[in-house]
Every structure is written in structure tokens, then in C-alpha cells.
Design a protein around this motif. Structure first.
Motif, PDB file in Angstrom:
ATOM      1  N   ALA A  30       4.373  11.346 -29.880  1.00  0.00           N
ATOM      2  CA  ALA A  30       4.141  12.340 -28.828  1.00  0.00           C
ATOM      3  C   ALA A  30       5.348  12.443 -27.902  1.00  0.00           C
ATOM      4  N   GLU A  31       5.920  11.314 -27.520  1.00  0.00           N
ATOM      5  CA  GLU A  31       7.104  11.324 -26.645  1.00  0.00           C
ATOM      6  C   GLU A  31       8.285  12.000 -27.327  1.00  0.00           C
ATOM      7  N   GLU A  32       8.498  11.709 -28.605  1.00  0.00           N
ATOM      8  CA  GLU A  32       9.590  12.332 -29.344  1.00  0.00           C
ATOM      9  C   GLU A  32       9.406  13.841 -29.400  1.00  0.00           C
ATOM     10  N   LEU A  33       8.194  14.269 -29.678  1.00  0.00           N
ATOM     11  CA  LEU A  33       7.890  15.698 -29.746  1.00  0.00           C
ATOM     12  C   LEU A  33       8.157  16.366 -28.401  1.00  0.00           C
ATOM     13  N   LEU A  34       7.729  15.719 -27.321  1.00  0.00           N
ATOM     14  CA  LEU A  34       7.978  16.256 -25.982  1.00  0.00           C
ATOM     15  C   LEU A  34       9.469  16.367 -25.691  1.00  0.00           C
ATOM     16  N   ALA A  35      10.206  15.317 -26.002  1.00  0.00           N
ATOM     17  CA  ALA A  35      11.637  15.297 -25.704  1.00  0.00           C
ATOM     18  C   ALA A  35      12.389  16.367 -26.494  1.00  0.00           C
ATOM     19  N   ALA A  45      -6.105  12.881 -22.945  1.00  0.00           N
ATOM     20  CA  ALA A  45      -6.169  11.429 -23.177  1.00  0.00           C
ATOM     21  C   ALA A  45      -4.834  10.920 -23.719  1.00  0.00           C
ATOM     22  N   LEU A  46      -4.189  11.702 -24.549  1.00  0.00           N
ATOM     23  CA  LEU A  46      -2.878  11.339 -25.092  1.00  0.00           C
ATOM     24  C   LEU A  46      -1.833  11.271 -23.971  1.00  0.00           C
ATOM     25  N   ILE A  47      -1.814  12.276 -23.107  1.00  0.00           N
ATOM     26  CA  ILE A  47      -0.857  12.290 -21.994  1.00  0.00           C
ATOM     27  C   ILE A  47      -1.137  11.132 -21.047  1.00  0.00           C
ATOM     28  N   LYS A  48      -2.393  10.899 -20.745  1.00  0.00           N
ATOM     29  CA  LYS A  48      -2.749   9.780 -19.866  1.00  0.00           C
ATOM     30  C   LYS A  48      -2.310   8.455 -20.504  1.00  0.00           C
ATOM     31  N   GLY A  49      -2.473   8.336 -21.812  1.00  0.00           N
ATOM     32  CA  GLY A  49      -2.028   7.139 -22.522  1.00  0.00           C
ATOM     33  C   GLY A  49      -0.525   6.935 -22.413  1.00  0.00           C
ATOM     34  N   MET A  50       0.240   8.031 -22.498  1.00  0.00           N
ATOM     35  CA  MET A  50       1.694   7.924 -22.362  1.00  0.00           C
ATOM     36  C   MET A  50       2.072   7.477 -20.950  1.00  0.00           C
ATOM     37  N   ILE A  51       1.410   8.037 -19.953  1.00  0.00           N
ATOM     38  CA  ILE A  51       1.706   7.675 -18.567  1.00  0.00           C
ATOM     39  C   ILE A  51       1.340   6.219 -18.306  1.00  0.00           C
ATOM     40  N   GLU A  52       0.185   5.801 -18.772  1.00  0.00           N
ATOM     41  CA  GLU A  52      -0.230   4.399 -18.583  1.00  0.00           C
ATOM     42  C   GLU A  52       0.750   3.445 -19.249  1.00  0.00           C
ATOM     43  N   ARG A  53       1.265   3.831 -20.413  1.00  0.00           N
ATOM     44  CA  ARG A  53       2.230   2.973 -21.101  1.00  0.00           C
ATOM     45  C   ARG A  53       3.546   2.901 -20.327  1.00  0.00           C
ATOM     46  N   LEU A  54       3.984   4.015 -19.762  1.00  0.00           N
ATOM     47  CA  LEU A  54       5.205   4.007 -18.958  1.00  0.00           C
ATOM     48  C   LEU A  54       5.067   3.064 -17.772  1.00  0.00           C
ATOM     49  N   VAL A  55       3.925   3.120 -17.103  1.00  0.00           N
ATOM     50  CA  VAL A  55       3.679   2.245 -15.953  1.00  0.00           C
ATOM     51  C   VAL A  55       3.693   0.784 -16.393  1.00  0.00           C
ATOM     52  N   ARG A  72      12.241   8.960 -20.394  1.00  0.00           N
ATOM     53  CA  ARG A  72      10.864   9.151 -20.857  1.00  0.00           C
ATOM     54  C   ARG A  72       9.948   9.569 -19.712  1.00  0.00           C
ATOM     55  N   TRP A  73      10.217   9.079 -18.507  1.00  0.00           N
ATOM     56  CA  TRP A  73       9.356   9.391 -17.363  1.00  0.00           C
ATOM     57  C   TRP A  73       9.314  10.886 -17.111  1.00  0.00           C
ATOM     58  N   ALA A  74      10.459  11.521 -17.066  1.00  0.00           N
ATOM     59  CA  ALA A  74      10.521  12.946 -16.781  1.00  0.00           C
ATOM     60  C   ALA A  74       9.814  13.743 -17.862  1.00  0.00           C
ATOM     61  N   VAL A  75      10.033  13.350 -19.096  1.00  0.00           N
ATOM     62  CA  VAL A  75       9.441  14.065 -20.219  1.00  0.00           C
ATOM     63  C   VAL A  75       7.916  13.973 -20.170  1.00  0.00           C
ATOM     64  N   VAL A  76       7.413  12.778 -19.991  1.00  0.00           N
ATOM     65  CA  VAL A  76       5.962  12.572 -20.025  1.00  0.00           C
ATOM     66  C   VAL A  76       5.284  13.148 -18.789  1.00  0.00           C
ATOM     67  N   THR A  77       5.808  12.860 -17.615  1.00  0.00           N
ATOM     68  CA  THR A  77       5.148  13.369 -16.411  1.00  0.00           C
ATOM     69  C   THR A  77       5.251  14.884 -16.325  1.00  0.00           C
ATOM     70  N   GLY A  78       6.309  15.446 -16.875  1.00  0.00           N
ATOM     71  CA  GLY A  78       6.430  16.896 -16.925  1.00  0.00           C
ATOM     72  C   GLY A  78       5.384  17.536 -17.811  1.00  0.00           C
ATOM     73  N   ALA A  79       4.901  16.814 -18.785  1.00  0.00           N
ATOM     74  CA  ALA A  79       3.893  17.342 -19.699  1.00  0.00           C
ATOM     75  C   ALA A  79       2.499  17.314 -19.097  1.00  0.00           C
ATOM     76  N   ALA A  80       2.316  16.528 -18.054  1.00  0.00           N
ATOM     77  CA  ALA A  80       0.980  16.324 -17.510  1.00  0.00           C
ATOM     78  C   ALA A  80       0.358  17.627 -17.032  1.00  0.00           C
ATOM     79  N   GLY A  81       1.080  18.402 -16.244  1.00  0.00           N
ATOM     80  CA  GLY A  81       0.537  19.674 -15.781  1.00  0.00           C
ATOM     81  C   GLY A  81      -0.634  19.535 -14.834  1.00  0.00           C
TER      82      GLY A  81
END
Length: 169
Positions: free
Chosen positions: A10-15, A47-57, A91-100
Motif C-alpha cells: 500500500a505504501e509503495e502504491l501511494l508513493a 482500515a488499511l490507511i489506519k494500519g499504515m498510520i499505526e505502523r508509522l507511529v 513515508r509519513w507524508a505519503v501515508v498521512t496525505g492519503a488519510a483524507g
């Protein structure tokens, strides 16, 4: 397929393609699993986006702990510079930017509040510690927009000066 592999896909796809291309089908395809395999771990895009954010934290928390510094703020500073220099911060910018949706960023808000409270009682100068932590977050923001903005020597100087600021007059 393990959860981290799905989050990596998911992160790769976002980036590479941006938030509009983040779909469960696209992530499943990128990860090489069926959509059902993805849905077993993440039943919605949220749930996928939340999972990415939780992993970053969690990753940043581990990085802070691994620094072995004498204070939380010194560890926070060292972890920030390690994350910036390794490219992990991108990764932070990519993932948090996807949150919306602001609700999806709740784990990030909770972590930021915790990071700003952590160890403050033991800091010799809590105001200086707060300023250094805010400087770290400013650095996060600058580097997420332009990863090549600072050279290694500039990071070293920032680190040295912020440590000196923590030491006080």
C-alpha cells in the motif's frame, strides 16, 4: 501474506501513484494476493490507511527507544534525524496525505500528544525541550516536501545546535 507485506504494498502504491490510486484491488494486486486475502487483514480502505498510520507511529516509537539517549527529547531529536537521513520520514507524508478523513489521523494525533508529554517532567528545561520537539516536526515537514533540502553536514549542525539549546546557557 503477512500484514506488513500488505502495508508495504500500500505504501509503495501511494508513493508511486498517489492517494487516488489507493484501492483495495490495487493493493491486493501489488501484493500478489487475492482481494479476499487482503480483506482478511484490512476489511476497508480506511482500515488499511489506519494500519499504515499505526505502523508509522510504532516504527517511530521504536526508533526513539533505540537511541539510548539520556532524555526523551534527545532521543526524539536523534530519532528524527535518523528517520530523515534514512528516508523513512518520506513515508509519513505519503501515508498521512492519503488519510483524507480526519478520523483516520486519530492515531497520529494521539501519538503527537504523547510525544509532546513524554518525559517533560524530567527535562531540565521543559520549554527548551518543547521547542526542540517542535523544531523536529518542522524538519519533518520540510524534508517530506524536499528530501534533498539539507546535506549531511547541515543535519550535523542542526543536531549539534539543538543539543546545545537543550543544554541551556
Amino acid at each position: 501474506m503477512r500484514r506488513d507485506e500488505l502495508l508495504n504494498a500500500a505504501e509503495e502504491l501511494l508513493a508511486e501513484q498517489g492517494a487516488t490510486c489507493l484501492t483495495l484491488s490495487a493493493v491486493a494486486e501489488r501484493a500478489g494476493v487475492s482481494k479476499g486475502g487482503l480483506l482478511y487483514h484490512f476489511n476497508t480502505k480506511e482500515a488499511l490507511i489506519k494500519g499504515m498510520i499505526e505502523r508509522l507511529v510504532a516504527d517511530f516509537d521504536e526508533l526513539v527507544t533505540a537511541q539510548g539517549e539520556s532524555s526523551y527529547t534527545r532521543a526524539y531529536l536523534a530519532a528524527t534525524l535518523a528517520a530523515v537521513r534514512s528516508g523513512r520520514l518520506r513515508r509519513w507524508a505519503v501515508v498521512t496525505g492519503a488519510a483524507g478523513d480526519p478520523q483516520l489521523l486519530a492515531p497520529m494525533r494521539e501519538a503527537m500528544a504523547r510525544w509532546h508529554r513524554e518525559g517533560m517532567a524530567s527535562e531540565p528545561d521543559p520549554v527548551a525541550a518543547r521547542i526542540v520537539r517542535l523544531a523536529c516536526e518542522g524538519l519533518w515537514d520540510v524534508v517530506t516536501h524536499d528530501p534533498e533540502f539539507y546535506a549531511d553536514a547541515q543535519y550535523e549542525e542542526l543536531h549539534r545546535r539543538l543539543l546545545a539549546f537543550l543544554a541551556g546557557p
